[in-house]
Scaffold this motif. Sequence first.
Motif, PDB file in Angstrom:
ATOM      1  N   ASP A 408      -3.969  13.348 -12.757  1.00 61.19           N
ATOM      2  CA  ASP A 408      -5.030  12.652 -12.020  1.00 61.19           C
ATOM      3  C   ASP A 408      -6.371  13.405 -12.080  1.00 61.19           C
ATOM      4  O   ASP A 408      -7.244  13.198 -11.240  1.00 61.19           O
ATOM      5  N   GLY A 409      -6.531  14.284 -13.089  1.00 60.82           N
ATOM      6  CA  GLY A 409      -7.869  14.794 -13.404  1.00 60.82           C
ATOM      7  C   GLY A 409      -8.324  16.049 -12.673  1.00 60.82           C
ATOM      8  O   GLY A 409      -9.519  16.366 -12.686  1.00 60.82           O
ATOM      9  N   TRP A 410      -7.418  16.795 -12.023  1.00 56.21           N
ATOM     10  CA  TRP A 410      -7.818  18.027 -11.343  1.00 56.21           C
ATOM     11  C   TRP A 410      -7.647  19.209 -12.287  1.00 56.21           C
ATOM     12  O   TRP A 410      -6.615  19.344 -12.944  1.00 56.21           O
ATOM     13  N   TRP A 411      -8.646  20.092 -12.328  1.00 58.57           N
ATOM     14  CA  TRP A 411      -8.650  21.242 -13.231  1.00 58.57           C
ATOM     15  C   TRP A 411      -8.021  22.443 -12.529  1.00 58.57           C
ATOM     16  O   TRP A 411      -8.475  22.826 -11.444  1.00 58.57           O
ATOM     17  N   ILE A 412      -6.967  23.001 -13.155  1.00 58.48           N
ATOM     18  CA  ILE A 412      -6.199  24.085 -12.533  1.00 58.48           C
ATOM     19  C   ILE A 412      -6.403  25.374 -13.325  1.00 58.48           C
ATOM     20  O   ILE A 412      -6.126  25.410 -14.536  1.00 58.48           O
ATOM     21  N   TYR A 413      -6.851  26.420 -12.640  1.00 59.48           N
ATOM     22  CA  TYR A 413      -7.079  27.723 -13.280  1.00 59.48           C
ATOM     23  C   TYR A 413      -5.738  28.379 -13.620  1.00 59.48           C
ATOM     24  O   TYR A 413      -4.834  28.415 -12.785  1.00 59.48           O
ATOM     25  N   CYS A 414      -5.614  28.905 -14.852  1.00 59.35           N
ATOM     26  CA  CYS A 414      -4.346  29.522 -15.281  1.00 59.35           C
ATOM     27  C   CYS A 414      -4.523  30.969 -15.738  1.00 59.35           C
ATOM     28  O   CYS A 414      -3.650  31.502 -16.420  1.00 59.35           O
ATOM     29  N   GLY A 415      -5.631  31.598 -15.417  1.00 51.45           N
ATOM     30  CA  GLY A 415      -5.809  33.013 -15.760  1.00 51.45           C
ATOM     31  C   GLY A 415      -6.842  33.229 -16.847  1.00 51.45           C
ATOM     32  O   GLY A 415      -7.295  32.288 -17.488  1.00 51.45           O
ATOM     33  N   ARG A 416      -7.214  34.483 -17.050  1.00 54.15           N
ATOM     34  CA  ARG A 416      -8.196  34.830 -18.090  1.00 54.15           C
ATOM     35  C   ARG A 416      -7.469  34.915 -19.432  1.00 54.15           C
ATOM     36  O   ARG A 416      -6.292  35.252 -19.500  1.00 54.15           O
ATOM     37  N   SER A 417      -8.196  34.623 -20.511  1.00 54.07           N
ATOM     38  CA  SER A 417      -7.615  34.692 -21.854  1.00 54.07           C
ATOM     39  C   SER A 417      -7.567  36.142 -22.336  1.00 54.07           C
ATOM     40  O   SER A 417      -6.744  36.493 -23.164  1.00 54.07           O
ATOM     41  N   ASP A 418      -8.474  36.974 -21.848  1.00 55.66           N
ATOM     42  CA  ASP A 418      -8.493  38.371 -22.278  1.00 55.66           C
ATOM     43  C   ASP A 418      -7.865  39.257 -21.191  1.00 55.66           C
ATOM     44  O   ASP A 418      -7.244  38.763 -20.264  1.00 55.66           O
ATOM     45  N   ASP A 419      -8.004  40.547 -21.332  1.00 56.00           N
ATOM     46  CA  ASP A 419      -7.375  41.455 -20.365  1.00 56.00           C
ATOM     47  C   ASP A 419      -8.224  41.695 -19.119  1.00 56.00           C
ATOM     48  O   ASP A 419      -7.818  42.422 -18.222  1.00 56.00           O
ATOM     49  N   MET A 420      -9.416  41.114 -19.086  1.00 54.29           N
ATOM     50  CA  MET A 420     -10.315  41.354 -17.953  1.00 54.29           C
ATOM     51  C   MET A 420      -9.701  40.849 -16.646  1.00 54.29           C
ATOM     52  O   MET A 420      -8.983  39.854 -16.633  1.00 54.29           O
ATOM     53  N   LEU A 421     -10.013  41.525 -15.565  1.00 55.56           N
ATOM     54  CA  LEU A 421      -9.578  41.088 -14.239  1.00 55.56           C
ATOM     55  C   LEU A 421     -10.800  40.624 -13.466  1.00 55.56           C
ATOM     56  O   LEU A 421     -11.901  41.077 -13.721  1.00 55.56           O
ATOM     57  N   LYS A 422     -10.583  39.727 -12.507  1.00 54.82           N
ATOM     58  CA  LYS A 422     -11.615  39.399 -11.549  1.00 54.82           C
ATOM     59  C   LYS A 422     -11.123  39.921 -10.203  1.00 54.82           C
ATOM     60  O   LYS A 422     -10.125  39.449  -9.679  1.00 54.82           O
ATOM     61  N   VAL A 423     -11.795  40.915  -9.656  1.00 54.63           N
ATOM     62  CA  VAL A 423     -11.396  41.542  -8.396  1.00 54.63           C
ATOM     63  C   VAL A 423     -12.533  41.370  -7.400  1.00 54.63           C
ATOM     64  O   VAL A 423     -13.666  41.779  -7.681  1.00 54.63           O
ATOM     65  N   SER A 424     -12.257  40.766  -6.285  1.00 58.31           N
ATOM     66  CA  SER A 424     -13.305  40.430  -5.308  1.00 58.31           C
ATOM     67  C   SER A 424     -14.447  39.696  -5.988  1.00 58.31           C
ATOM     68  O   SER A 424     -15.607  39.903  -5.665  1.00 58.31           O
ATOM     69  N   GLY A 425     -14.116  38.857  -6.958  1.00 56.22           N
ATOM     70  CA  GLY A 425     -15.134  38.065  -7.631  1.00 56.22           C
ATOM     71  C   GLY A 425     -15.912  38.808  -8.698  1.00 56.22           C
ATOM     72  O   GLY A 425     -16.789  38.244  -9.327  1.00 56.22           O
ATOM     73  N   GLN A 426     -15.598  40.076  -8.921  1.00 55.52           N
ATOM     74  CA  GLN A 426     -16.358  40.854  -9.903  1.00 55.52           C
ATOM     75  C   GLN A 426     -15.435  41.290 -11.038  1.00 55.52           C
ATOM     76  O   GLN A 426     -14.268  41.586 -10.826  1.00 55.52           O
ATOM     77  N   TYR A 427     -16.030  41.347 -12.233  1.00 58.34           N
ATOM     78  CA  TYR A 427     -15.248  41.763 -13.393  1.00 58.34           C
ATOM     79  C   TYR A 427     -14.816  43.216 -13.278  1.00 58.34           C
ATOM     80  O   TYR A 427     -15.588  44.089 -12.895  1.00 58.34           O
ATOM     81  N   VAL A 428     -13.562  43.471 -13.646  1.00 59.80           N
ATOM     82  CA  VAL A 428     -13.091  44.838 -13.813  1.00 59.80           C
ATOM     83  C   VAL A 428     -12.448  44.924 -15.190  1.00 59.80           C
ATOM     84  O   VAL A 428     -11.556  44.142 -15.522  1.00 59.80           O
ATOM     85  N   SER A 429     -12.932  45.855 -15.995  1.00 57.47           N
ATOM     86  CA  SER A 429     -12.342  46.062 -17.304  1.00 57.47           C
ATOM     87  C   SER A 429     -11.190  47.044 -17.160  1.00 57.47           C
ATOM     88  O   SER A 429     -11.364  48.143 -16.661  1.00 57.47           O
TER      89      SER A 429
END
Length: 522
Positions: A408-429
């Motif tokens: 029914d058209g809802w977009w579901i996040y399934c993770g980053r394609s690379d090894d990067m993390l998002k922690v508290s909204g900020q990138y962590v390499s």
Amino acid sequence: MCMAVQPKSLPPGYYNAALDLLDRNLAEGRGERVAVIDDRGRTTYAALTERANRFANALADLGVEREQRILVALQDSVDFPTVFLGAIKAGVVPVAVNTAQMARDYDFMLEDSGARALVVSQPILETIAPEIERHRPQLAHVIVSGESGGIRLEELLAKSDPEHEPARTVADDIAFWLYSSGSTGAPKGAVHLQCHLMETYRLYGGPILGIGPDDVVFSAAKLFFAYGLGNAMTFPFAVGAAAVLMAERSTPASCAKRLVDHRPTMFFGVPTLYAAMLAGTDLAEKERLALRRCVSAGEALPAELGERWQKRTGVPLLDGIGSTEMLHIFISNRPDDFRYGSSGKPVPGYEARLVSETGGEVAAGEIGDLQVSGPTCCIMYWRRREKSRDTFIGRWTKTGDKYRVTEDGWWIYCGRSDDMLKVSGQYVSPFEVEAALLTHNEVLEAAVVGHEDADRLIKPKAYIVLKGGGGGSTALADALKAHVRSRLAPFKYPRWIEFVPSLPKTATGKIQRFKLRASQPS
Ligand code: 3UK
């Protein structure tokens, strides 16, 4: 006698974003409305426009010319829009940078941007100071927001002319940059145009958020993030609304205080902050709040967190995904149409598509790599031709995220394609955290991956091989955490440490982080 500053405009065919966000409010009779409420007090649109004009003139007096860059390392206060929009008015390009960085990050950005001037909050100057001399003479001026340091911003404004003739820029001129973190550690300067700011309002801030002149916005995400810049500058200034700005770090206590002190109607945060506010005791009862819109972005919002926030405050928590490259949110939930556990649906004006590993479109319901297209995409990464060509494919931009779309058209996040993390909204390499761990004299090897905490939010976890082999004590684990905290921005440290005899590796010796991720109980 009060000499009101005259709103300026440009002849047809020219466009300058600062006129749209400042002078237009004067021309349309909103000059005496409050634009900014910060730690020092209130500033009207008329006063802010005058300050921005003074800063634009000051840049000219200092010999900073059109298209040259200035590095802006400012905490949130009225000085941020003064400097950012003042520079844009003059056609000078502000490069807003994170104020929680380490000295070497500023060093890189001063070098990469070739900034002619640095505008810096006094508490940040201490961190940057050792880097400054090596950037002379390219870096000609250091302007300080605060009581002491180089040239004082307030003195500079006081002695500059309050009327300014805007630079004859066009919609497609370069207006500002923001840095985005890369997986190899080196940040990339995303180059944005004059027209991009208002376009984020035209597509998202207006139609999706429905911001109006009587709104008071408060963004826990700071102005140097693309997310915060839209929330607390573009959207309110586009309609003559007020923005609450706070210099201190966004914590549950500091944010909860602003929610009752200034009664904002719109609040913007990242999931980690919403979780912490719900877990703590600082958040006031809903009767004492004036909220009508709450937005979550920066990383995926776990469904139950959104539900709990709505139950507690009576206001839906609208998740949306944006990026520094696209400037603001391009897939979003809406106040009248949202689903927890989903990023929502593409914002009209943007297109999103999912691409398979082989480059084709994915079958219905399958996971694919998210690409997005829209009028606010940056034109390139500065000085990074290869990386630019890999990321910006014609009108499509690779986001580095995996998504799927429900029937029914809802977009579901399934993770980053690379090894990067998002922690508290900020990138962590992970590389950066591993490198910090490796500087400890007992560590032989380290691998860092994302791990869910009790709120289902991702935080870094480190797998460590010790030089002496064997396991480590809790005391050593704590020492390693402290070691990273002293070297990197605090949100990057590993919350868990697991000592292992060896790390999984490919034949060519690359760490297989996906194996470590898979080995975790979920
Ligand atoms: C991730 C999300 C799941 C995703 C941003 C709103 O975060 C912003 O920009 P950044 O350049 O990071 C972009 C990356 O962050 N992400 C952001 N929002 C979500 N993942 N759900 C979300 N709701 O990996 C994306 O590629 O720091 C957010 C507005 C402007 C922004 N720049």
